[in-house]
Every structure is written in C-alpha cells, then in structure tokens.
Design a protein around this motif. Structure first.
Motif, PDB file in Angstrom:
ATOM      1  N   GLU A   1     -38.572  71.797 -34.912  1.00  0.00           N
ATOM      2  CA  GLU A   1     -39.423  70.787 -35.406  1.00  0.00           C
ATOM      3  C   GLU A   1     -39.971  70.366 -37.009  1.00  0.00           C
ATOM      4  O   GLU A   1     -39.268  69.647 -37.471  1.00  0.00           O
TER       5      GLU A   1
ATOM      6  N   SER B   1     -38.992  67.808 -39.172  1.00  0.00           N
ATOM      7  CA  SER B   1     -39.947  66.817 -39.939  1.00  0.00           C
ATOM      8  C   SER B   1     -39.751  66.196 -41.243  1.00  0.00           C
ATOM      9  O   SER B   1     -40.124  65.632 -41.909  1.00  0.00           O
TER      10      SER B   1
ATOM     11  N   LYS C   1     -32.751  63.496 -37.473  1.00  0.00           N
ATOM     12  CA  LYS C   1     -33.875  63.771 -36.093  1.00  0.00           C
ATOM     13  C   LYS C   1     -33.927  62.657 -34.961  1.00  0.00           C
ATOM     14  O   LYS C   1     -34.173  62.882 -34.353  1.00  0.00           O
TER      15      LYS C   1
ATOM     16  N   ASP D   1     -31.925  73.401 -29.393  1.00  0.00           N
ATOM     17  CA  ASP D   1     -33.748  74.749 -30.571  1.00  0.00           C
ATOM     18  C   ASP D   1     -33.585  74.665 -31.380  1.00  0.00           C
ATOM     19  O   ASP D   1     -34.190  75.869 -32.050  1.00  0.00           O
TER      20      ASP D   1
ATOM     21  N   THR E   1     -40.022  60.983 -26.749  1.00  0.00           N
ATOM     22  CA  THR E   1     -39.364  61.642 -27.802  1.00  0.00           C
ATOM     23  C   THR E   1     -40.223  60.401 -29.236  1.00  0.00           C
ATOM     24  O   THR E   1     -39.743  60.995 -30.576  1.00  0.00           O
TER      25      THR E   1
END
Length: 292
Positions: free
Chosen positions: A102, A106, A114, A98, A178
């Motif tokens: 995200e 993004s 990613k 982590d 994913t």
C-alpha cells in the motif's frame, strides 16, 4: 460473487519469494474448471474466437484476441465452446495480491495501477486495440530474465491502467471494500447494497451521501458512467445472476427478491445487461465445469 463453495480453489504455484509467474502455451482446448485464487491474474488469448469466458457472473463468447485482468478471489474460467482453432495462444501472468504494498500504491505515479487493481475485483476486459498493441511484448515476456522481466510487467500494468475503453465484466462482488473512507462513492455503494431489494428514491440516496439531488446526479454519472437507475439495476441484476446459479428459486421469486417490481421489468433489464434471458443464463451456468 467471490469464493462460492462449489467452485475450484486453485493453488497457484507461486512461492513466497516469487514476483510473477508466466505461462505461455499453444493449446487446442481449455480443460481447467471454473476456479478462483487470491492472486491477481492477467490472461491473454489469441486465435480464440468462440471460446466462452466466465468471469464472476459474466458469460461471453470472446473474439480473436482478448486481454483480461482478474482480481483476487474472483472466479473465472474459459471453455472451448464454439472455437474451432487448434492453435490458441494463451499467456497467463499471476502475481501475489500483496506484491505491491500500500505504501507503494499510495504514490501519485502508481494511482492508475491502484485504481485498476481496485476495479479488478469485477474483472476488467481491455480493448482489442491495447491487446493488439501489447501482443509482441506479452509474447516476449516469458523469454526475459531478472530485472528486465520484472520491469516489463510493471510497464505493461501501467500501460493497461492508462488504456482507454476498459470494461468491467462482473456486476456482482461481495468484496468491494476498496473505496477510501472519505470517498462518497463508498456511502452510495453501502446504501444501495443495504436497500437494493427495496424501492430507493433519489432523495434517499442523495441524503445518505450528503449531496443535493442535482449534485448527486452529476456525481453518479461521472463515477459510474450510468444514471442512478441504471446503476441500481446493475446491482440488482448482479444479485439475481448469483441467485440463479446458487439458489433453487423460481425466476419470479428471484425477480422480486432482487428488487424488481414485476417480472417483465426484470426480464427486460436482465437481458439488456447480460445479453440473455434469466432462464438462458441459468442454463448456461448449469453446463459449466465445477468441482463440488
């Protein structure tokens, strides 16, 4: 094939406040058992020709140089095997799964990283060319401090993500969640996972993914680099490889259970994908170090 109960779950020495952990060592042996952990791992090996690498259901002897990215909870390990070199240089970089939120991944500039992270659940072998190019930077990284250290690893990740001739190692994973929800590949994947043990027609999977058969053929080739038949056979062989290790079933039972209609077809496809026969594969895995 992540999280098998008979492999060692490594507790990485990363604290919650750490970003990256780098191990840089010269060694003459690999004595750590096949293991898994929730952290990402980059592993670089120099002078390791003949070392045996295990990533998921993939087993191969490595060359003089190699660079691999291991995704979270994918089991992996290296064994000395045929290597005679007493000065094997191994550099391992671990980081929390982590670390990159995200909201950061993004952003358009992060798209290559990613995508690489998404594919890393199979394990990614990078080309010898990019491994050689990055060797001086990887060797130097343990000598950096602070922001220079952090930014250099980000830069290496970006260069890896954009490099050519990457190869996925493990054919099997149970954690492939994913895909974006709107991604048609997710529909294909879910359909094949549900029906791989049965006969699957092109019309059935095309309908399931809301495409014509012509559009579907172009789509699957573009997304996977394989024909649909080859794609399905890779998934079937992936399951078969897992069962050869985990289940006390005969090879013919596993062949039919994984969706092949005859043993000859199974043996031919298994050898083409795994570079060994099913019986050789089972024997190779039985000799690996495990903690039960």
């Amino acid at each position: 094939m992540s999280n098998p109960k008979n492999f060692y779950r490594e507790i990485a020495p990363l604290s919650s406040g750490d970003s990256f952990l780098v191990f840089d060592r010269i060694k003459d042996n690999f004595d750590f058992p096949v293991h898994y952990h929730p952290e990402f791992e980059i592993n670089f090996i120099l002078n390791g020709k003949g070392v045996k690498r295990v990533v998921g259901d993939n087993i191969e002897d490595i060359d003089d140089i190699e660079l691999v990215l291991i995704g979270p909870n994918l089991y992996h390990g290296w064994e000395l095997h045929k290597c005679k070199n007493k000065h094997i240089h191994e550099i391992t970089i671990q980081f929390h799964n982590d670390l990159f939120h995200e909201s950061l991944l993004s952003r358009r500039i992060m798209n290559p990283i990613k995508d690489m992270f998404n594919r890393s659940i199979h394990g990614i072998l990078f080309s010898a060319k990019i491994a050689e190019e990055l060797t001086p930077r990887l060797i130097k990284i343990s000598k950096l401090d602070g922001m220079d250290y952090f930014l250099e690893i980000i830069s290496i990740l970006y260069d890896l993500a954009n490099s050519r001739n990457q190869r996925l190692l493990s054919t099997y994973t149970v954690d492939y969640d994913t895909f974006d929800d709107y991604d048609k590949m997710k529909l294909v994947y879910e359909f094949v996972q549900k029906h791989f043990s049965e006969k699957i027609t092109l019309e059935e999977v095309s309908n399931a993914s809301n495409m014509s058969t012509i559009s579907f053929n172009r789509f699957i080739k573009k997304r996977t680099g394989k024909t649909f038949v080859d794609y399905v056979n890779n998934i079937r062989v992936g399951y078969a490889a897992r069962w050869l290790v985990e289940k006390d079933l005969s090879i013919s039972e596993i062949a039919f259970k994984s969706g092949f209609n005859n043993i000859a077809n199974f043996n031919r496809n298994f050898k083409a994908i795994k570079n060994c026969t099913p019986s050789q594969y089972r024997e190779d895995f039985s000799g690996l170090k495990r903690i039960l």
